[in-house]
Design a protein around this motif. Structure first.
Motif, mmCIF file in Angstrom:
data_model
loop_
_atom_site.group_PDB
_atom_site.id
_atom_site.type_symbol
_atom_site.label_atom_id
_atom_site.label_comp_id
_atom_site.label_asym_id
_atom_site.label_seq_id
_atom_site.Cartn_x
_atom_site.Cartn_y
_atom_site.Cartn_z
ATOM 1 N N UNK A 111 0.833 -1.208 0.000
ATOM 2 C CA UNK A 111 0.000 0.000 0.000
ATOM 3 C C UNK A 111 0.869 1.260 0.000
ATOM 4 N N UNK A 112 2.036 1.161 0.632
ATOM 5 C CA UNK A 112 2.893 2.336 0.730
ATOM 6 C C UNK A 112 3.664 2.568 -0.563
ATOM 7 N N UNK A 113 3.867 1.491 -1.358
ATOM 8 C CA UNK A 113 4.569 1.625 -2.633
ATOM 9 C C UNK A 113 3.814 2.565 -3.549
ATOM 10 N N UNK A 114 2.509 2.362 -3.630
ATOM 11 C CA UNK A 114 1.656 3.220 -4.457
ATOM 12 C C UNK A 114 1.726 4.648 -3.957
ATOM 13 N N UNK A 115 1.741 4.788 -2.626
ATOM 14 C CA UNK A 115 1.810 6.117 -2.025
ATOM 15 C C UNK A 115 3.129 6.783 -2.422
ATOM 16 N N UNK A 116 4.225 5.983 -2.367
ATOM 17 C CA UNK A 116 5.532 6.542 -2.735
ATOM 18 C C UNK A 116 5.535 6.966 -4.192
ATOM 19 N N UNK A 117 4.864 6.156 -5.057
ATOM 20 C CA UNK A 117 4.802 6.483 -6.484
ATOM 21 C C UNK A 117 4.122 7.841 -6.691
ATOM 22 N N UNK A 118 3.004 8.055 -5.976
ATOM 23 C CA UNK A 118 2.299 9.345 -6.132
ATOM 24 C C UNK A 118 3.189 10.490 -5.677
ATOM 25 N N UNK A 119 3.880 10.313 -4.548
ATOM 26 C CA UNK A 119 4.720 11.417 -4.079
ATOM 27 C C UNK A 119 5.847 11.664 -5.076
ATOM 28 N N UNK A 120 6.354 10.590 -5.709
ATOM 29 C CA UNK A 120 7.403 10.761 -6.723
ATOM 30 C C UNK A 120 6.885 11.618 -7.875
ATOM 31 N N UNK A 121 5.677 11.309 -8.338
ATOM 32 C CA UNK A 121 5.090 12.057 -9.448
ATOM 33 C C UNK A 121 4.933 13.525 -9.063
ATOM 34 N N UNK A 122 4.443 13.772 -7.869
ATOM 35 C CA UNK A 122 4.263 15.143 -7.396
ATOM 36 C C UNK A 122 5.607 15.873 -7.381
ATOM 37 N N UNK A 123 6.636 15.183 -6.888
ATOM 38 C CA UNK A 123 7.979 15.773 -6.844
ATOM 39 C C UNK A 123 8.446 16.142 -8.249
ATOM 40 N N UNK A 124 8.214 15.216 -9.189
ATOM 41 C CA UNK A 124 8.657 15.403 -10.565
ATOM 42 C C UNK A 124 7.984 16.629 -11.178
ATOM 43 N N UNK A 125 6.659 16.746 -10.957
ATOM 44 C CA UNK A 125 5.898 17.875 -11.508
ATOM 45 C C UNK A 125 6.405 19.180 -10.910
ATOM 46 N N UNK A 126 6.624 19.189 -9.600
ATOM 47 C CA UNK A 126 7.125 20.395 -8.930
ATOM 48 C C UNK A 126 8.472 20.812 -9.516
ATOM 49 N N UNK A 127 9.346 19.821 -9.699
ATOM 50 C CA UNK A 127 10.667 20.126 -10.253
ATOM 51 C C UNK A 127 10.555 20.673 -11.668
ATOM 52 N N UNK A 128 9.653 20.082 -12.453
ATOM 53 C CA UNK A 128 9.458 20.518 -13.836
ATOM 54 C C UNK A 128 8.988 21.970 -13.877
ATOM 55 N N UNK A 129 8.025 22.310 -12.996
ATOM 56 C CA UNK A 129 7.499 23.677 -12.942
ATOM 57 C C UNK A 129 8.611 24.660 -12.585
ATOM 58 N N UNK A 130 9.410 24.304 -11.607
ATOM 59 C CA UNK A 130 10.531 25.172 -11.214
ATOM 60 C C UNK A 130 11.513 25.370 -12.362
ATOM 61 N N UNK A 131 11.824 24.255 -13.003
ATOM 62 C CA UNK A 131 12.773 24.283 -14.114
ATOM 63 C C UNK A 131 12.261 25.219 -15.222
ATOM 64 N N UNK A 132 10.951 25.068 -15.569
ATOM 65 C CA UNK A 132 10.348 25.917 -16.601
ATOM 66 C C UNK A 132 10.431 27.384 -16.211
ATOM 67 N N UNK A 133 10.164 27.664 -14.936
ATOM 68 C CA UNK A 133 10.199 29.051 -14.478
ATOM 69 C C UNK A 133 11.599 29.626 -14.600
ATOM 70 N N UNK A 134 12.594 28.864 -14.214
ATOM 71 C CA UNK A 134 13.988 29.334 -14.284
ATOM 72 C C UNK A 134 14.388 29.587 -15.735
ATOM 73 N N UNK A 135 14.049 28.637 -16.623
ATOM 74 C CA UNK A 135 14.396 28.771 -18.047
ATOM 75 C C UNK A 135 13.735 30.014 -18.655
ATOM 76 N N UNK A 136 12.416 30.180 -18.348
ATOM 77 C CA UNK A 136 11.737 31.332 -18.953
ATOM 78 C C UNK A 136 12.304 32.647 -18.425
#
Ligand code: NAG
Ligand code: NAG
Length: 253
Positions: free
Chosen positions: A199-224
């Motif tokens: 049950x926690x594996x799925x939870x970890x997967x969701x948090x990973x996705x959230x982390x990835x999206x957050x990083x992507x947004x930051x990266x886009x902001x820095x580039x722009x």
């Protein structure tokens, strides 16, 4: 002929009033030996007490149970929680029935002091969704956990290994819902599902996705920001160049 009967009745009534008055005065002056209000106490042959507070519309756990209580019935009431230290000092308590209430949680240390004596605990037919290791503390009693809306999720999976309850108790934890939902654990005993589902594996997967999206947004902001900065500088530089180019003409005139 009628007189003796009437006399007898009158005597009975007076005796009743006297006895009743006497009873009240005893419980008023010696509250320590009495039973909590809205409970009935009866002594067993071994000197222990059976305290019954069933069906009393109780909304909180009463205080001040006699320390010789061995069996305590608090079933069929309206309790929503068990506060910390509710049964402290009841060193002889071996059976506790909290079934058919509205318990949604057990506060940390709810059963403190009962680890050595408690043999049977009934938490069935309540509103419990998860098992809190802090609430259950170090009790090892056989516990009836059936008929609760168990939420089978990471929190429950992490809690299970920390519980000291008699292992057979856990077989009655049947999933009412699961998180994540696609694991479809509904209607199955949690210990069966938990052996091959993480049950926690799925939870970890969701948090990973959230982390990835957050990083992507930051990266886009820095580039722009960088792109804007460079563009702005380019404009500034070309304006400056224009100005420099125009200088000799002005001087020439
Ligand atoms: C119960 O309390 C009384 C008085 O406070 C004490 O003397 C007695 O030893 C206690 N009994 C138990 C079983 O703790
Ligand atoms: C557990 O509780 C349920 C519902 O309150 C009851 O039907 C069942 O008999 C109990 N199980 C045991 C082993 O006492």
């Amino acid at each position: 002929m009628r007189w003796p009967a009437a006399f007898l009745l009158l005597r009975l009534a007076i005796t009743c009033i006297i006895l009743h008055g006497f009873d009240v005065s005893v419980s008023e002056f010696q509250p320590a030996v009495g039973c909590p209000e809205s409970c009935f106490c009866s002594e067993m042959v071994n000197g222990g007490l059976v305290v019954s507070c069933s069906n009393m519309h109780l909304i909180t756990v009463p205080r001040g149970f006699p320390n010789t209580t061995q069996h305590l019935y608090l079933d069929n009431n309206l309790l929503v929680t068990v506060p910390s230290d509710s049964f402290i000092g009841l060193t002889m308590l071996c059976g506790l029935d909290l079934s058919h209430n509205r318990l949604t949680h057990l506060e940390p240390g709810a059963f403190r002091g009962l680890a050595d004596s408690l043999i049977s605990l009934d938490l069935s037919s309540n509103q419990l969704e998860t098992l809190d290791p802090e609430g259950l503390g170090d009790i090892r009693a056989h516990t009836n956990l059936s008929h609760n809306p168990w939420q089978c999720d990471c929190r429950l999976q992490l809690a299970m290994p920390q519980l000291l309850l008699d292992p057979s108790s856990l077989a009655e934890v049947v999933c009412n819902s699961s998180e994540p939902e696609e694991l479809r654990a509904q209607g199955l005993p949690f210990i069966l599902v938990a052996t091959d589902v993480d049950f926690c594996g799925a939870y970890r997967k969701t948090t990973d996705v959230v982390m990835l999206i957050t990083m992507f947004v930051w990266f886009t902001m820095v580039i722009s920001y960088l792109v804007c900065y460079v563009k702005h500088n380019q404009e500034e530089a070309s304006r400056h160049l224009e100005y420099l180019k125009s200088l000799p003409k002005i001087q020439g005139r």
